[in-house]
Design an enzyme around this catalytic site. Sequence first.
Site, PDB file in Angstrom:
ATOM      1  N   ASP A 265       0.845  -1.190   0.000  1.00 50.68           N
ATOM      2  CA  ASP A 265       0.000   0.000   0.000  1.00 50.68           C
ATOM      3  C   ASP A 265       0.883   1.243   0.000  1.00 50.68           C
ATOM      4  O   ASP A 265       1.360   1.682   1.042  1.00 50.68           O
ATOM      5  CB  ASP A 265      -0.911  -0.025   1.256  1.00 50.68           C
ATOM      6  N   LYS A 272       1.699   8.070   0.494  1.00 54.16           N
ATOM      7  CA  LYS A 272       2.183   8.080   1.879  1.00 54.16           C
ATOM      8  C   LYS A 272       3.553   8.747   1.953  1.00 54.16           C
ATOM      9  O   LYS A 272       4.227   8.915   0.934  1.00 54.16           O
ATOM     10  CB  LYS A 272       2.314   6.639   2.391  1.00 54.16           C
ATOM     11  N   ASP A 342      -5.746   6.395  -0.447  1.00 54.68           N
ATOM     12  CA  ASP A 342      -5.071   5.625   0.600  1.00 54.68           C
ATOM     13  C   ASP A 342      -6.075   4.880   1.496  1.00 54.68           C
ATOM     14  O   ASP A 342      -5.690   4.032   2.296  1.00 54.68           O
ATOM     15  CB  ASP A 342      -4.184   6.552   1.440  1.00 54.68           C
ATOM     16  N   ARG A 346     -10.773  -0.669   2.598  1.00 52.58           N
ATOM     17  CA  ARG A 346     -12.233  -0.834   2.722  1.00 52.58           C
ATOM     18  C   ARG A 346     -12.876  -1.120   1.366  1.00 52.58           C
ATOM     19  O   ARG A 346     -13.893  -1.794   1.288  1.00 52.58           O
ATOM     20  CB  ARG A 346     -12.826   0.404   3.412  1.00 52.58           C
TER      21      ARG A 346
HETATM   22  N1  BES Z   1      -2.916   0.374   5.441  1.00 52.52           N
HETATM   23  C1  BES Z   1      -3.303   1.646   5.929  1.00 52.52           C
HETATM   24  C2  BES Z   1      -3.543   1.658   7.439  1.00 52.52           C
HETATM   25  C3  BES Z   1      -2.358   1.508   8.320  1.00 52.52           C
HETATM   26  C4  BES Z   1      -1.739   2.606   8.857  1.00 52.52           C
HETATM   27  C5  BES Z   1      -1.914   0.246   8.685  1.00 52.52           C
HETATM   28  C6  BES Z   1      -0.673   2.438   9.712  1.00 52.52           C
HETATM   29  C7  BES Z   1      -0.839   0.084   9.525  1.00 52.52           C
HETATM   30  C8  BES Z   1      -0.216   1.188  10.054  1.00 52.52           C
HETATM   31  C9  BES Z   1      -4.601   2.098   5.263  1.00 52.52           C
HETATM   32  O1  BES Z   1      -4.821   1.648   3.977  1.00 52.52           O
HETATM   33  C10 BES Z   1      -4.572   3.588   5.223  1.00 52.52           C
HETATM   34  O2  BES Z   1      -3.708   4.112   4.594  1.00 52.52           O
HETATM   35  N2  BES Z   1      -5.514   4.215   5.899  1.00 52.52           N
HETATM   36  C11 BES Z   1      -5.593   5.627   5.952  1.00 52.52           C
HETATM   37  C12 BES Z   1      -7.044   6.006   5.825  1.00 52.52           C
HETATM   38  C13 BES Z   1      -7.271   7.483   5.699  1.00 52.52           C
HETATM   39  C14 BES Z   1      -6.781   7.959   4.354  1.00 52.52           C
HETATM   40  C15 BES Z   1      -8.733   7.746   5.849  1.00 52.52           C
HETATM   41  C16 BES Z   1      -5.039   6.102   7.286  1.00 52.52           C
HETATM   42  O3  BES Z   1      -5.324   5.478   8.302  1.00 52.52           O
HETATM   43  O4  BES Z   1      -4.304   7.079   7.295  1.00 52.52           O
HETATM   44 ZN    ZN Z   2      -3.836  -0.160   3.459  1.00 51.13          ZN
HETATM   45 ZN    ZN Z   3      -3.942   2.938   2.511  1.00 52.49          ZN
END
Ligand code: BES
Ligand code: ZN
Ligand code: ZN
Length: 492
Positions: A265, A272, A342, A346
Site C-alpha cells: 500500500d 504516503k 489511501d 475498505r
Molecule cells: N494500510 C493503511 C492503514 C495503516 C496505517 C496500517 C498504519 C498500519 C499502520 C490504510 O490503507 C490507510 O492508509 N488508511 C488511511 C485512511 C485514511 C486515508 C482515511 C489512514 O489510516 O491514514
Molecule cells: Zn492499506
Molecule cells: Zn492505505
Amino acid sequence: MKIDLLRKPTDHMDTVIVMHGEKGDIHSVEYLPEFVISAASVIIKQEDFSFEYASVKSFPIVHNRYRSNIILCGVGNPHELDCDKLRHLIALCVRAALKLNAKELFLFPGFNNPVGEVNFGHILAEAALLTEYKFDKYLSDSKQATIESFHLAINPKTARHINRGILEGRIYAEATNLARDLVNEPANVIYPETLAEAARKIALQYGFSIEIIGLEKLKRIKMEAFLAVAKGSKQEPRLILLNYHGNPDPKAKTIALVGKGLTYDSGGYCIKTPQGMVNMKNDMAGAAAVLGAFAAITTLKLKLNVLGVIAACENMISGEAYKAGDIVRSMSGKTIEVINTDAEGRLTLIDAIHYAINRSHASKVIDIATLTGAAVGALGNQITAVLTNNEALLEKLQSASEFTGEKIWQLPAHEGYKELLKSEIADLKNVGGPFAGAITAGLFIREFVENKPWLHLDIAGTALKDKESGVNSYGATGVGVRLLTQLLREME
Ligand code: BES
Ligand code: ZN
Ligand code: ZN
C-alpha cells in the site's frame, strides 16, 4: 523444538527452569533434583530473590563436572495467574534460555496451576514456539539460537491432559508462525500472484480447498471497487477463496473470514510519506491471519463450515491508477466517491464481503484488516480495535481474547457518524473525515454486511512489533490467527 513430559530428572541437565510463587521455598518443588535445590537456595538467599511476578534470574552451576544453567522465574501470587500471564512467564523463560544458547530445557513448575491441565500444556507449547520464532532468512549471519527440546517435569497422572494441550498449543503456534512468515516477506517477494501460490501450498499441506480467481473473471463478476484499487499496479490482483467444510449437515451455516490482502500500500496518488510506506508490505496481515486460522482449524478438525476470502492486490501509482475524485461502483451496486486513494482497504473488503454473502451464502462475517492509522492512534500497538453489529458474537470474541491474550477493545458503531460518509454525488464516500477514523472505516464496511452478524477487527496497530516483547519478536506478530481460531472453536 520437541516438547514432552520429563520421565526422570538426570544429573546432567542443560538448562533447568524453576518457576515458583512469591517467597517460595523451592524444597517442595516436585521432582527437582537435590543439587539444583541447594545451588538455587544459595542464590535465592544471596540475591534476596523473592519470586515476584515476572522476575527472572539465571546463573550457571557445575555439578559432577557438567555445566548447567539454572533459570529462576517468579510467578508472584499463583492465584492471580491467568492464561496470558502464564504465557508471558514462559516467554520470559524461553528468552532467557535463548540468550544462554540453551539447547535442552527442563521446566519444574513449583506452583499450583490455576488454568487447568489442558490449558497449561497448550500455553507452554504455544508460548515456547512463538517466542523462539525469528524471521532471519535474509540474514547471511543469523545469530538466533534454537532450542532442541523442552521437557516438562509434572505429575504423570496429568500426562494425558497436558499432552493434549501441548498438541493444541503447537497447532496454534505453528499456524501463527506461518502467518508471521507471510507478513514478514517483503512486497518484492509476496505480491498477489505469489500470495495466491503460497495460499495454494498451505491449502494442499493442511487439506482445505482453494480457488483462485484472476483478473478476467474479476472483471466479469464486476468486483469493481476491488479492481479500482488494483488497477494502478503491474501486478494483477487475485481473489483467493478458501473453503473448509467441517460440518456435513446440509443446514449448517457458513462463517466467512475476510482478510485485507494489500500486498503493498503506497497510498496511491494520495501517496504516503517514505516513513509511512516502509511497513506497508505488511498490509496483508489480515489475509495472513485468515490463512493461519485455516491451517489451525483444519488441523483441529472443527465441526464448522468456514469460507475465507482474500482480495489480494497492490495499491500503486501509474497512468492506470485510480484517482481521488473517481466514482466506483462496488460489486453490490452501491457507488463510492473516492476521497482518498489511501483508504483502499475498505474498497477491497466490501467487494470481498459482498462475494462472501451473495456468492458463497455466508451467514456471518468476520473481517480482519490493517485498516486505519486511527486505530493505532486510539489503542496503540497492543490492542486490536473491534466493531460489531452483534453483541453475542462479540462476547465470544472477548472470551477467545482472554484465552489467547490478544487484547481487543470495542469501539462504538455510533449511528451519528454515518452521516460523515455521505456523498453529494455517490452513495458513499470512502473516507469520513479526520476524526473517529477507525469508527467511520468500520461503519463504511458495515454498509455491506447486509445485517448479517458481523465482527470487524482493525489490526493496524497490533500486526507488527518494532521490538521483541513477550511471545513476539521483531516484525509480524501473527495477530488474529489464534484469536480467530479460538473464536471459531467457541462457535462450534
Ligand atoms: N494500510 C493503511 C492503514 C495503516 C496505517 C496500517 C498504519 C498500519 C499502520 C490504510 O490503507 C490507510 O492508509 N488508511 C488511511 C485512511 C485514511 C486515508 C482515511 C489512514 O489510516 O491514514
Ligand atoms: Zn492499506
Ligand atoms: Zn492505505
